[in-house]
Design a protein around this motif. Structure first.
Motif, PDB file in Angstrom:
ATOM      1  N   HIS A 150      30.755 -14.809 -22.711  1.00 19.46           N
ATOM      2  CA  HIS A 150      32.076 -14.794 -22.082  1.00 19.46           C
ATOM      3  C   HIS A 150      32.898 -13.577 -22.522  1.00 19.46           C
ATOM      4  O   HIS A 150      33.446 -12.849 -21.697  1.00 19.46           O
ATOM      5  N   ALA A 151      32.965 -13.342 -23.852  1.00 11.35           N
ATOM      6  CA  ALA A 151      33.738 -12.191 -24.334  1.00 11.35           C
ATOM      7  C   ALA A 151      33.039 -10.887 -23.952  1.00 11.35           C
ATOM      8  O   ALA A 151      33.692  -9.876 -23.685  1.00 11.35           O
ATOM      9  N   GLY A 152      31.698 -10.939 -23.929  1.00  9.21           N
ATOM     10  CA  GLY A 152      30.942  -9.754 -23.528  1.00  9.21           C
ATOM     11  C   GLY A 152      31.273  -9.329 -22.105  1.00  9.21           C
ATOM     12  O   GLY A 152      31.339  -8.142 -21.790  1.00  9.21           O
ATOM     13  N   GLU A 154      34.214 -10.177 -20.429  1.00  7.14           N
ATOM     14  CA  GLU A 154      35.626  -9.795 -20.307  1.00  7.14           C
ATOM     15  C   GLU A 154      35.936  -8.473 -21.010  1.00  7.14           C
ATOM     16  O   GLU A 154      36.767  -7.704 -20.536  1.00  7.14           O
ATOM     17  N   ARG A 155      35.261  -8.226 -22.130  1.00  4.74           N
ATOM     18  CA  ARG A 155      35.538  -7.023 -22.906  1.00  4.74           C
ATOM     19  C   ARG A 155      35.170  -5.751 -22.143  1.00  4.74           C
ATOM     20  O   ARG A 155      35.700  -4.678 -22.412  1.00  4.74           O
ATOM     21  N   ARG A 156      34.255  -5.871 -21.191  1.00  4.71           N
ATOM     22  CA  ARG A 156      33.890  -4.688 -20.392  1.00  4.71           C
ATOM     23  C   ARG A 156      34.478  -4.738 -18.984  1.00  4.71           C
ATOM     24  O   ARG A 156      33.991  -4.052 -18.089  1.00  4.71           O
TER      25      ARG A 156
END
Lengths: 189, 189
Positions: A150-152, A154-156
């Motif tokens: 999930h963060a992977g 959103e972070r990109r």
């Protein structure tokens, strides 16, 4: 040029896999994208199961290399988490530096699903870390799955659309996919 | 030059995470490799849970980019499949073109575990495809997890070591890790 999007997800395992993959592909085409669907259903004859698995892996990786982006279906599959093959593919596309998009048809987040798995028997320890009955930590970031996914995303700059499908339509309801597709089209413009 | 190896796995969630991560790191060092362990336990303060998740994702991806190879612990985690974060990381390293190695502490293969999940109620259909009670196909390639993981490892020359740890030592038994480490050292030479 028409952008190619790899449609990852556990749909390949459904009894009506062909139908659902075709519906998703048709929606992607209507949105102006060129869909690439996992090749599990179209693998030439092999001499062993192991060779067949390798052939499918090769076809799917080749498609991902050809694709400009991925839309991953992270709806929990046979348990509380996303299909591991789909998680692998999402990581593959992240490392490839390509735009990543995803959706899930389950609104309850990761920590909620882990809690359900243990009948609610999860609790915060003295350091404020949520733990299951075996003392194993539970990620409680309000995310849909393990943070790498999930963060992977959103972070990109990607998005993970949270749907809420009926229990009996978890793998066939395409509402969240359509929303995700619309965002992907906009971001890939 | 000492090769760096990223040690992926669900150990970061254990009650004794630090101890197990340190034991794995020490074994990697003894084998002549430089271990990089997921950064979950060493993240600076953030203002929100969401920022913390992003920070961990950033640290872990940076380590993978620095690493020359990965050893992934694919032991089933909270269900019948590998931890999705670890699956993501394995895909990430495959796409990065780096050597990939893995192990599992559960000897029973993917189709066997799915069968157990449904109390044995899986069966072959008329086309010879194994299906669960909902008609959803079960990969029966004799692999340890979804084919993208296992075949993805083997197709690029890596290995997946099959261990058989005691039920109460699933995440602490390091026998399969040691075997995997020995193979990795040999292949990375």
């Amino acid at each position: 040029m028409t952008r190619k999007v790899y449609l990852a997800g556990p749909e390949v395992f459904l009894p009506n896999a062909r139908e659902i993959l075709d519906r998703k592909a048709a929606l992607a085409r209507e949105a102006g994208l060129l869909p690439l669907s996992p090749g599990d259903l179209e693998i030439p004859h092999t001499n062993s199961k192991r060779e067949r698995a390798a052939a499918i892996n090769a076809v799917d990786e080749k498609m991902m290399i050809q694709a400009d982006a991925i839309i991953a279906n992270l709806t929990p599959f046979r348990g509380i988490a996303a299909d591991t093959g789909t998680a692998f593919e999402l990581g593959f596309m992240c490392a490839s530096g390509k735009p990543v998009f995803a959706y899930t048809n389950v609104a309850r987040d990761h920590s909620g699903r882990v809690s359900d798995l243990y009948g609610g028997a999860v609790a915060y320890d003295a350091e404020g870390r949520l733990r299951d009955p075996d003392g194993i930590a539970v990620e409680d970031f309000g995310l849909a799955d393990n943070l790498m996914l999930h963060a992977g995303i959103e972070r990109r700059g990607g998005v993970l659309i949270i749907g809420d499908a009926a229990r009996d339509a978890l793998y066939t309801d395409l509402a969240a996919f359509k929303t995700c597709l619309a965002v992907a089209v906009e971001k890939l413009r």
